[in-house]
Design an enzyme around this catalytic site. Structure first.
Site, PDB file in Angstrom:
ATOM      1  N   PHE A   1       0.830  -1.203   0.000  1.00 30.98           N
ATOM      2  CA  PHE A   1       0.000   0.000   0.000  1.00 30.98           C
ATOM      3  C   PHE A   1       0.864   1.252   0.000  1.00 30.98           C
ATOM      4  O   PHE A   1       0.554   2.251  -0.677  1.00 30.98           O
ATOM      5  CB  PHE A   1      -0.910  -0.008   1.232  1.00 30.98           C
ATOM      6  CG  PHE A   1      -2.030   0.989   1.178  1.00 30.98           C
ATOM      7  CD1 PHE A   1      -3.245   0.663   0.588  1.00 30.98           C
ATOM      8  CD2 PHE A   1      -1.883   2.248   1.735  1.00 30.98           C
ATOM      9  CE1 PHE A   1      -4.285   1.583   0.552  1.00 30.98           C
ATOM     10  CE2 PHE A   1      -2.913   3.175   1.696  1.00 30.98           C
ATOM     11  CZ  PHE A   1      -4.123   2.840   1.107  1.00 30.98           C
ATOM     12  N   LYS A   2       1.959   1.221   0.742  1.00 27.88           N
ATOM     13  CA  LYS A   2       2.879   2.363   0.777  1.00 27.88           C
ATOM     14  C   LYS A   2       3.446   2.648  -0.613  1.00 27.88           C
ATOM     15  O   LYS A   2       3.528   3.810  -1.041  1.00 27.88           O
ATOM     16  CB  LYS A   2       4.000   2.081   1.778  1.00 27.88           C
ATOM     17  CG  LYS A   2       5.149   3.063   1.751  1.00 27.88           C
ATOM     18  CD  LYS A   2       4.754   4.467   2.138  1.00 27.88           C
ATOM     19  CE  LYS A   2       5.989   5.356   2.250  1.00 27.88           C
ATOM     20  NZ  LYS A   2       5.664   6.771   2.507  1.00 27.88           N
ATOM     21  N   LEU A   3       3.835   1.609  -1.339  1.00 26.74           N
ATOM     22  CA  LEU A   3       4.375   1.814  -2.688  1.00 26.74           C
ATOM     23  C   LEU A   3       3.309   2.340  -3.630  1.00 26.74           C
ATOM     24  O   LEU A   3       3.590   3.196  -4.486  1.00 26.74           O
ATOM     25  CB  LEU A   3       4.968   0.507  -3.222  1.00 26.74           C
ATOM     26  CG  LEU A   3       6.208  -0.019  -2.492  1.00 26.74           C
ATOM     27  CD1 LEU A   3       6.710  -1.293  -3.163  1.00 26.74           C
ATOM     28  CD2 LEU A   3       7.314   1.030  -2.450  1.00 26.74           C
TER      29      LEU A   3
END
Length: 343
Positions: free
Chosen positions: A196-198
């Site tokens: 999700f961060k990427l």
């Protein structure tokens, strides 16, 4: 906050923070100065490979709030919850191997929660879990954050969490509101949080690329980039467009006050690998990656000649890649041809 309050433990918790870079320094400071929690014991224990950073933090907030560990092993043994915010995957893995080895050698019997807040490739979460799950009573939570250092200063970060439910509940109520304003829970699969961060960083990087190309087209066409930035503020008044657009228009590329370009290139490489692994073409990200590398290469050349304005570049400097490709000066927009207004 997606979690109810955890039950008060029978003993006080000791917190540790490993990695005092641009973001880690601020988050550790916020835990030391903003966290008023009945179960947390002060001082917060910190470790950084460059000890001067830890000493600076201790001097800033006081020795009653910060204790400096002499090694990552000491941090792992002494603390109940250990936060990490480190530069890249290799460094993260190295520190977790040290943590695991120290706890095994000490025959740890205490409950431990490790919370990695770094931006890493998703598969690393599985490797870290293998290390931590081999230790009795130890759990891992992946918790990367969204927000620049200026956002961290005001404790307005968004925290993304995945891992053991009870551990997430405990950690979430420590981080909000001392460090962040919101928690997004992605369940028990540890790889979901770094994924999700990427994805979130792909939105940010794609936005930077759109701005860079539009500003460069404007200046090649005889329109001031600042005029386009005014339009951006009128029709797309989002913080990411306004803040990074302002940096590009005014050549504010100081990486010590923003997100350093090396981190941007690392993240863009992770995004492109993820896109390749799941067969999802992202051509805009491919171009952004190349513009970041071009900006870094031109900056390295300027540094070698003693002409660089900044020691470290912010990732908004990817506009230099678009400018150079269009035949403009990469870092000094004052050298670009300016529009002549009719009188």
């Amino acid at each position: 906050m997606p979690f109810s309050r955890p039950q008060t433990p029978h003993k006080e918790l000791k917190l540790g923070y490993c990695g005092l870079g641009a973001m880690g320094y601020i988050m550790a400071r916020n835990l030391a100065t903003r966290l008023s929690h009945p179960t947390v014991q002060h001082p917060i224990v910190v470790y950084n490979r460059t000890r001067a950073r830890a000493e600076k933090l201790a001097k800033e907030v006081g020795e009653s709030e910060i204790k400096i560990a002499n090694s990552p092993e000491e941090l792992a043994i002494e603390c109940d919850i250990i936060f990490t915010n480190l530069a890249d995957d290799e460094v993260v893995k190295m520190f977790f191997e040290k943590f695991a080895s120290a706890l095994k050698d000490s025959q740890n019997t205490k409950n431990k929660i490790f919370v990695d807040m770094s931006t890493v490739y998703p598969s690393l979460a599985g490797e870290l879990d293998n290390l931590i799950s081999s230790i009795p009573h130890a759990h891992l939570v992946m918790a990367p954050v969204f927000g620049a250092p200026t956002v961290a200063e005001t404790a307005q970060l968004i925290v993304v969490m995945a891992g053991d439910y009870r551990s997430k509940k405990e950690v979430a109520h420590l981080l909000v509101p001392a460090v962040g304003r919101k928690v997004i829970d992605l369940g028990g699969n540890l790889e979901k949080a770094p994924t999700f961060k990427l994805i979130g960083n792909s939105l940010l990087l794609g936005s930077l690329e759109v701005l860079a190309e539009s500003f460069t087209l404007a200046e090649k066409s005889g329109i001031q980039a600042s005029q386009v930035q005014n339009l951006v503020k009128d029709i797309m008044p989002a913080p990411v467009f306004e803040n990074y657009g302002n940096k590009m228009v005014h050549d504010l590329f100081d990486g010590t006050k923003g997100f350093a370009i090396d981190g941007g290139i690392k993240d863009s490489a992770h995004i492109r690998k993820l896109a390749t692994d799941v067969n999802c073409p992202m051509p805009a990200l491919d171009v952004a990656h190349q513009h970041l590398i071009t900006a870094r290469a031109v900056h390295a050349s300027k540094r070698a000649r003693g002409h660089a304005v900044h020691e470290i570049l912010d990732w908004s400097s990817l506009v230099a890649g678009a400018r150079v490709a269009a035949g403009l000066d990469g870092f000094d927009s004052n050298k670009h041809s300016k529009v002549e207004l009719d009188s």
